[in-house]
Design a protein around this motif. Structure first.
Motif, PDB file in Angstrom:
ATOM      1  N   ASP A   1      -2.000   7.968  -1.251  1.00  0.00           N
ATOM      2  CA  ASP A   1      -2.220   6.874  -2.193  1.00  0.00           C
ATOM      3  C   ASP A   1      -2.596   7.411  -3.561  1.00  0.00           C
ATOM      4  OD1 ASP A   1      -1.782   5.219  -0.070  1.00  0.00           O
ATOM      5  OD2 ASP A   1      -3.895   4.834   0.334  1.00  0.00           O
TER       6      ASP A   1
ATOM      7  N   ASN B   1      -9.119   4.117  -0.866  1.00  0.00           N
ATOM      8  CA  ASN B   1      -9.461   5.540  -0.781  1.00  0.00           C
ATOM      9  C   ASN B   1      -9.182   6.262  -2.097  1.00  0.00           C
ATOM     10  OD1 ASN B   1      -6.718   5.146  -0.460  1.00  0.00           O
ATOM     11  ND2 ASN B   1      -6.561   6.267   1.465  1.00  0.00           N
TER      12      ASN B   1
ATOM     13  N   GLY C   1      -3.856  11.009   3.115  1.00  0.00           N
ATOM     14  CA  GLY C   1      -4.229  10.665   4.471  1.00  0.00           C
ATOM     15  C   GLY C   1      -3.212  11.174   5.467  1.00  0.00           C
TER      16      GLY C   1
ATOM     17  N   ASP D   1     -11.768   0.605   7.415  1.00  0.00           N
ATOM     18  CA  ASP D   1     -10.563   1.093   6.748  1.00  0.00           C
ATOM     19  C   ASP D   1      -9.464   1.242   7.796  1.00  0.00           C
ATOM     20  OD1 ASP D   1      -8.643   2.303   5.214  1.00  0.00           O
ATOM     21  OD2 ASP D   1      -9.650   4.239   5.103  1.00  0.00           O
TER      22      ASP D   1
ATOM     23  N   GLY E   1      -4.265   0.875  14.249  1.00  0.00           N
ATOM     24  CA  GLY E   1      -3.724   0.885  12.893  1.00  0.00           C
ATOM     25  C   GLY E   1      -2.512  -0.017  12.802  1.00  0.00           C
TER      26      GLY E   1
ATOM     27  N   SER F   1     -12.772   6.007   1.050  1.00  0.00           N
ATOM     28  CA  SER F   1     -12.534   4.601   1.382  1.00  0.00           C
ATOM     29  C   SER F   1     -13.819   3.793   1.303  1.00  0.00           C
ATOM     30  CB  SER F   1     -11.931   4.485   2.785  1.00  0.00           C
ATOM     31  OG  SER F   1     -10.640   5.055   2.828  1.00  0.00           O
TER      32      SER F   1
ATOM     33  N   GLY G   1      -7.768  -0.679   3.357  1.00  0.00           N
ATOM     34  CA  GLY G   1      -6.742   0.104   4.026  1.00  0.00           C
ATOM     35  C   GLY G   1      -5.415  -0.629   4.096  1.00  0.00           C
TER      36      GLY G   1
ATOM     37  N   SER H   1      -4.921  -3.164   6.919  1.00  0.00           N
ATOM     38  CA  SER H   1      -5.874  -4.281   7.047  1.00  0.00           C
ATOM     39  C   SER H   1      -5.188  -5.615   7.274  1.00  0.00           C
ATOM     40  CB  SER H   1      -6.765  -4.351   5.805  1.00  0.00           C
ATOM     41  OG  SER H   1      -6.001  -4.557   4.637  1.00  0.00           O
TER      42      SER H   1
ATOM     43  N   LYS I   1       1.559   3.628  -2.984  1.00  0.00           N
ATOM     44  CA  LYS I   1       1.362   4.165  -1.636  1.00  0.00           C
ATOM     45  C   LYS I   1       2.671   4.803  -1.199  1.00  0.00           C
ATOM     46  CE  LYS I   1      -1.157   1.824   1.213  1.00  0.00           C
ATOM     47  NZ  LYS I   1      -2.256   2.753   1.559  1.00  0.00           N
TER      48      LYS I   1
ATOM     49  N   GLY J   1      -5.842   2.121   8.728  1.00  0.00           N
ATOM     50  CA  GLY J   1      -4.676   2.854   8.260  1.00  0.00           C
ATOM     51  C   GLY J   1      -3.470   2.592   9.133  1.00  0.00           C
TER      52      GLY J   1
ATOM     53  N   SER K   1      -8.457   3.251  12.685  1.00  0.00           N
ATOM     54  CA  SER K   1      -9.380   2.490  11.850  1.00  0.00           C
ATOM     55  C   SER K   1     -10.679   3.277  11.759  1.00  0.00           C
ATOM     56  CB  SER K   1      -9.659   1.107  12.449  1.00  0.00           C
ATOM     57  OG  SER K   1      -8.511   0.307  12.448  1.00  0.00           O
TER      58      SER K   1
END
Length: 522
Positions: free
Chosen positions: A14, A439, A9, A275, A318, A258, A413, A416, A29, A277, A281
């Motif tokens: 990830d 994801n 991403g 999702d 995010g 995702s 995500g 989140s 991650k 991040g 989002s």
């Protein structure tokens, strides 16, 4: 037997490892690096050593990547493209590269030619096809282009001329020369389909770099028994050979991974997915376990195209989104973000920037960093910021809903943690312990996919024959992408009547999935 899934991403890379029953064994991650490959290596190293995984038992490795998108947006590593449009003189009024940003056309070169030929909407030839013109141009362009885009008028009705040009190109330029034909890439609409085909031809060098980089990262960790797959943007996989032909299908694969991961973790087949991040989002729609496809033309790096893309709304929210407090006490949230520097910039990590993550920690929604570092944030300020966060998510969800009824939402995500417990218009929010790497999970659990679209005139072709043909062709695409023939099943068929065309003209599209062909792995 293990499966390794990687999703790159904009903020994080990830990784997950699943067993043969698709149970998550370990996840990680890491920060996405500028050269991408280093971030992938770091993520692989982390999961492999997380549970002392026997790397020789990793038989499949899947990668979802933003490299193709980034190459177009940043104008980097794109190849020189030659364009042959079969449709002269009918299409001479609008030339290739019309309305393209000038900076990208200069990179791709200005080599294009309009060739006599093309078809009417009913499949009748417009003028005789000129093979001589094709040969002349290809001989002229030898050594000057890296890929060829072939576009025929109404090739969605009849793609014979496009296939003939492809055969001539391989004869003159070499059997391995990259040729993109529009009938297998875009939808109805000459210019949008042509634009998508040109971009596909320009991405050949990019996808080679991606596959080589991923292969090197695997080799560095002694993962030598794995067959490698890339993620398509419809939530399915494709082999490296198939990806080399259709690199454009990797664009938008991140959000779809995702969405598929959210479906797998929640066991819900119809819902909205959010999702969150580090920077944005992505709000998507699950329909029968797969991402809903966008019905609108898609603009990629300033170029308008009509190839398939997931229906995803991105909003500027995010975990690293900056929160500002004015002198009068009012609060604003974003849209700018500290992104992948959150562990240096956010207050809870000892930084000096107030972020949405700091707000979430202050309100007790999560426990990360040092909570003592955000105790000074006023409770009223934190609540105002959280109401802003909720409003941004609620507005995005409302835009993606198809009715006024409350909807199911699957929240995933790494960011989140900033979402409130309840949202207006949402009847239930589902979360998972592995939501932060949904994801990568989506990349790992995906099946091989195939899709095919064609225009038929039901006045001359039986509807049942048309449906059978398009399903068969979609199945062939799946087999080419690496699917086992006897496992292919149809997951979606759509029919769209074209009101302006006579003879009950209808656009028919089929989507199929199939299991990975282990024989091909061997």
């Amino acid at each position: 037997m293990y499966k390794l899934g990687i999703d790159v991403g904009g903020t994080n890379t990830d990784a997950v490892i699943l067993d043969d029953k698709l149970n998550v064994l370990v996840s990680a991650k890491t920060h996405t690096t500028k050269d991408i490959e280093t971030g992938i290596k770091n993520a692989i190293h982390k999961v492999v050593n997380g549970k002392n995984i026997d790397v020789q038992q990793i038989k499949q490795a899947m990668l979802g990547t933003t490299q193709a998108t980034n190459a177009i947006v940043e104008r980097k590593n794109l190849g020189k493209v030659g364009i042959l449009r079969i449709g002269y003189p009918a299409t001479a009024s609008v030339l290739p590269y019309t309305e393209w940003p000038e900076d990208i056309t200069q990179i791709l070169s200005n080599k294009y030619a309009l060739i006599h030929g093309g078809y009417e909407f009913n499949g009748d030839p417009i003028v005789p096809f000129s093979e001589e013109e094709v040969r002349t141009k290809l001989n002229e362009w030898q050594g000057q282009i890296d890929g060829l885009a072939v576009v025929g008028v109404f090739s969605s009705i009849n793609d014979d001329q496009e296939k003939r040009v492809s055969a001539i190109a391989h004869e003159i330029l070499g059997s391995d020369f990259p040729v993109s034909i529009s009938s297998s890439i875009g939808s109805i609409g000459l210019i949008g389909r042509e634009n998508a085909t040109i971009l596909n031809a320009a991405l050949n060098k990019v996808i080679k770099n991606v596959t080589h980089g991923f292969s090197h990262a695997l080799a560095d960790e002694k993962i030598t028994n794995a067959t490698v797959y890339l993620c398509q943007n419809d939530g399915t996989l494709m082999s490296l050979e198939y990806a080399a032909k259709y690199p454009i299908l990797t664009i938008g694969s991140g959000p779809t991974n995702s969405i598929r991961g959210a479906a797998y973790l929640s066991k819900i087949k119809n819902a909205l997915t959010v999702d969150i991040g580090g920077t944005t989002s992505d709000i998507g729609v699950l329909t029968n376990g797969f991402p809903r496809e966008s019905s609108k033309a898609v603009t990629v790096g300033g170029v308008r195209t009509n190839f398939r893309m997931p229906d995803v709304l991105s909003v500027g929210l995010g975990g690293g989104t900056i929160v500002r407090v004015s002198d009068d006490g009012s609060v604003t949230v974003g849209p700018d973000s500290v992104g992948y520097a959150i562990t240096e910039k956010a207050l809870v990590f000892g930084g000096d920037t107030l972020t949405t993550t700091d707000i979430a920690v202050r309100l007790g929604l999560c426990q990360i960093g040092d909570p003592k570092l955000v105790e000074s944030i006023d409770e009223d300020t934190a609540q105002k910021a959280m109401r802003k966060i909720a409003a941004i998510l609620e507005d995005g969800i409302d835009q993606m809903k198809t009715s006024a009824e409350d909807v199911e939402v699957v929240l995933v995500g790494g960011g989140s943690i900033i979402a409130p417990e309840t949202l207006k218009g949402v009847k239930h929010i589902t979360k998972s312990d592995f939501g932060g790497v949904a994801n990568a999970i989506g990349a790992t659990i995906a099946s091989i996919g195939g899709e095919y679209e064609k225009v038929y005139q039901y006045a001359h072709v039986k509807r049942s024959d048309a449906l059978s043909d398009v399903e068969k062709q979609a199945g062939q695409q799946a087999i080419m992408a690496g699917a086992k023939a006897d496992t292919i099943k149809v997951v979606e068929v759509t029919e769209v009547p074209l009101a302006y065309a006579p003879g009950e003209t209808t656009r028919v599209k089929a989507k199929v999935i199939g299991e990975i062909d282990n024989a091909k792995e061997a």
